[in-house]
Design an enzyme around this catalytic site. Structure first.
Site, mmCIF file in Angstrom:
data_model
loop_
_atom_site.group_PDB
_atom_site.id
_atom_site.type_symbol
_atom_site.label_atom_id
_atom_site.label_comp_id
_atom_site.label_asym_id
_atom_site.label_seq_id
_atom_site.Cartn_x
_atom_site.Cartn_y
_atom_site.Cartn_z
ATOM 1 C CG ASP A 115 30.356 14.768 -57.856
ATOM 2 O OD1 ASP A 115 30.743 15.949 -57.873
ATOM 3 O OD2 ASP A 115 31.012 13.838 -58.340
ATOM 4 C CB CYS A 136 33.230 16.586 -51.966
ATOM 5 S SG CYS A 136 32.080 16.711 -50.556
ATOM 6 C CB CYS A 184 27.653 10.762 -49.062
ATOM 7 S SG CYS A 184 26.923 12.256 -49.778
ATOM 8 C CD GLU A 208 30.214 10.633 -59.712
ATOM 9 O OE1 GLU A 208 31.368 10.523 -59.266
ATOM 10 O OE2 GLU A 208 29.224 10.840 -58.989
ATOM 11 C CB SER A 213 27.924 7.766 -57.983
ATOM 12 O OG SER A 213 28.041 7.863 -56.591
#
Length: 553
Positions: free
Chosen positions: A81, A122, A194, A443, A469
């Site tokens: 993403d 993810c 992340c 997003e 997001s």
């Protein structure tokens, strides 16, 4: 006696040609006598959260062999993403969830696997795989890839959101391009999803809270050897689950979904769970309405405060005890008899769990917020609901009224923000970005990060029929349903209309008279579809509302 689906493929004289083909893969007669277990991997060289999953696949295979099974691995797709963010490619992210679910279903059913270990990381990959596991309903376990370590610069922790917000900071004159380059080079130091509690890590936590992965899996980091050990143990455990005939339908019950939502509220996770958990539950014939999220949010306090809304990282959460420690705090609220892939109920899994850092995971009596991290808003602008990450909103913006600045695409909104055309007090409205209208419900990290980077997150709100997001912070309200492309009221908002937001009261209203709204809706002419060919065209025709999980069919 254990009945194996793979015997349809390998047993008897009629299976001779099928055995011949499997022997071309290097399998022996002994291999074919054992249970044949799929390893569904999402390894690729594109996504940082996936680049290490090949090693986890090897560890899982080792565990399966040690426990007496025969592993066979295949891959599925995975979209990053962050890489797709702010481009036309982001339209493919949410729709990829359905492709992932379908691809697993096809492979598992076509080849009659006895059980499956799903290795995922993810945003859309984890829920897509869970949807497939629920649909096929053979013994299953999930290995999530683990968070990325945080970066660091000048004593500050960094993650990918630091990079996105640096763009707005440079535009606003708050940061030099040389400083931004340092953040670019330091914010993502290696493999893993992340580093904050964004969608990828939220969904890993949801998987563990659902009971579909082993305790400690969600927060063990991608570079930690503990992840390899958990992957090997998951390979062993899938053989035990097969022998016990424990299936996803035994684990992912309504009680388990409520447990996951309560953990979500306690953590202050991504709003995307409001899309994914109902979609997974639907595969099991369980309806999870938006009101369930709101009801549990009012009941469960937020006891952790991770980035992007707080200062702690996933590493802090892991060191404090991870998801088991959060569940231990919530023990009196959870459904403790829910089954898990350990083969034990939640109660037994939590028996010896301890919280090792009360600053990261606070007691229920001393929470960061008295209510959970997500709120469902309704009103004349969102009859079927809208979603906000309560946990990431400043107390100053819990209630806000302001004039609308309306944009029919993310790109136009981002351009206006970066050009300084948004003023304190404004409500940025981005429409025709929903599941049908986008298509694909992109997003909106670009505009929200720009707002934050320019120092406007405590004075400007954003409302969209798209989504945000997990890294978004501030008063950003998404999933507005019905969406503009379905003729929802967001389609008739005009520049200068006053929009009222009251997050504590769960209200989202357009301050225009009923008669005026009715008249505008009567005159509304919807634009032509943005995409007329390929998968997105098909998706836009079949996808349901965001309020129903944006599912197909």
């Amino acid at each position: 006696m254990l009945k194996l689906r793979s015997r349809e493929v390998v047993s008897g004289l009629e299976s001779l040609p099928r055995r011949a083909l499997l022997k071309a893969d290097g399998l022996t007669d002994e291999d074919l006598k054992r249970p044949i277990i799929a390893i569904a991997n999402s390894w690729n060289q594109v996504v940082p959260g996936h680049i290490h999953l090949r090693d986890l696949g090897r560890a899982v295979a080792s565990g399966i062999i040690e426990a007496g099974g025969t592993p066979l691995e295949f891959d599925t797709i995975g979209v990053c993403d962050g890489i797709a963010m702010g481009t036309a490619g982001m339209r493919y992210s949410l729709p990829s969830r359905e492709i992932i679910a379908d691809s697993l279903e096809i492979m598992l059913e076509a080849h009659r696997f006895d059980a499956v270990v799903a290795i995922a990381s993810c945003d859309k990959i984890v829920p897509g795989m869970l949807m497939a596991l629920a649909r096929v309903n053979i013994p299953s376990i999930v290995v999530t890839g683990g968070p990325m370590l945080p970066g660091e610069w000048k004593g500050e922790k960094l993650d990918v959101i630091s990079a996105f917000e640096a763009v707005g900071a440079v535009k606003a004159g708050k940061m030099t391009t040389a400083e931004a380059k340092q953040i670019e080079n330091r914010s993502c130091p290696g493999c893993g999803s992340c580093a904050g509690l964004f969608t990828a890590n939220t969904m890993a936590c949801m998987t563990e809270a659902l009971g579909m992965s082993l305790p400690g899996m969600a927060t063990s980091h991608a570079v930690d050897a503990k992840k390899i050990r958990l992957a090997k143990e998951s390979g062993k455990q899938i053989v035990r689950l097969l022998r016990l005939n424990i299936r996803p339908s035994d684990v992912m019950t309504r009680a388990a979904f409520e447990n996951a939502i309560m953990v979500d509220m306690a953590l202050g996770g991504s709003t995307n769970t409001v899309l994914h958990l109902p979609a997974i539950a639907r595969e099991l014939g369980i309806r999870i309405h938006l009101d369930v999220f709101d009801r549990l949010s009012r009941r469960v306090p937020q006891i952790a405060n991770l980035r992007p809304g707080g200062k702690h990282t996933m590493l802090d959460l892991d060191l404090a005890g991870g998801v088991p420690a959060v569940m231990k705090r919530l023990e009196k609220l959870l459904h403790l008899t829910a089954m898990t892939v350990t083969g034990l109920e939640v109660r037994k899994n939590l028996k010896y769990v301890k919280v090792t850092d009360a600053k990261v995971i606070r007691p229920v009596a001393r929470p960061y917020r008295k209510m959970g991290g997500i709120a469902i808003l309704r009103g004349n602008l969102a009859k079927d609901g809208a979603v906000v990450k309560y946990a990431a909103v400043s107390p100053k913006m819990m209630k806000h009224e302001g004039p609308a600045k309306v944009f029919n695409s993310e790109e136009r909104a981002t351009k206006a923000i970066l050009e300084g055309k948004i003023e304190p007090g404004d409500v940025v409205v981005i429409r025709y970005e929903g599941p049908k209208g986008g298509p694909g419900m992109r997003e909106m990290l670009g505009p929200t990060a720009a707002i934050a980077g320019m120092g406007l997150s405590e004075s400007v709100a954003l409302v969209t029929d798209g989504r945000f997001s997990g890294g978004t912070r501030g008063p950003c309200i998404g999933h507005v349903s019905p969406e503009a492309a379905e003729g929802g009221p967001i389609a008739i908002v005009k520049d200068g209309d006053i929009i009222s937001i009251d997050i504590r009261r769960r209200k989202l209203d357009l301050l225009v008279s009923k008669d005026e709204i009715k008249e505008r809706l009567k005159r509304l002419k919807l634009p032509e579809p943005k995409v007329r060919k390929g998968y997105l065209s098909l998706y836009s025709r079949l996808v349901s509302s965001a309020s129903e999980g944006a599912v197909l069919g």
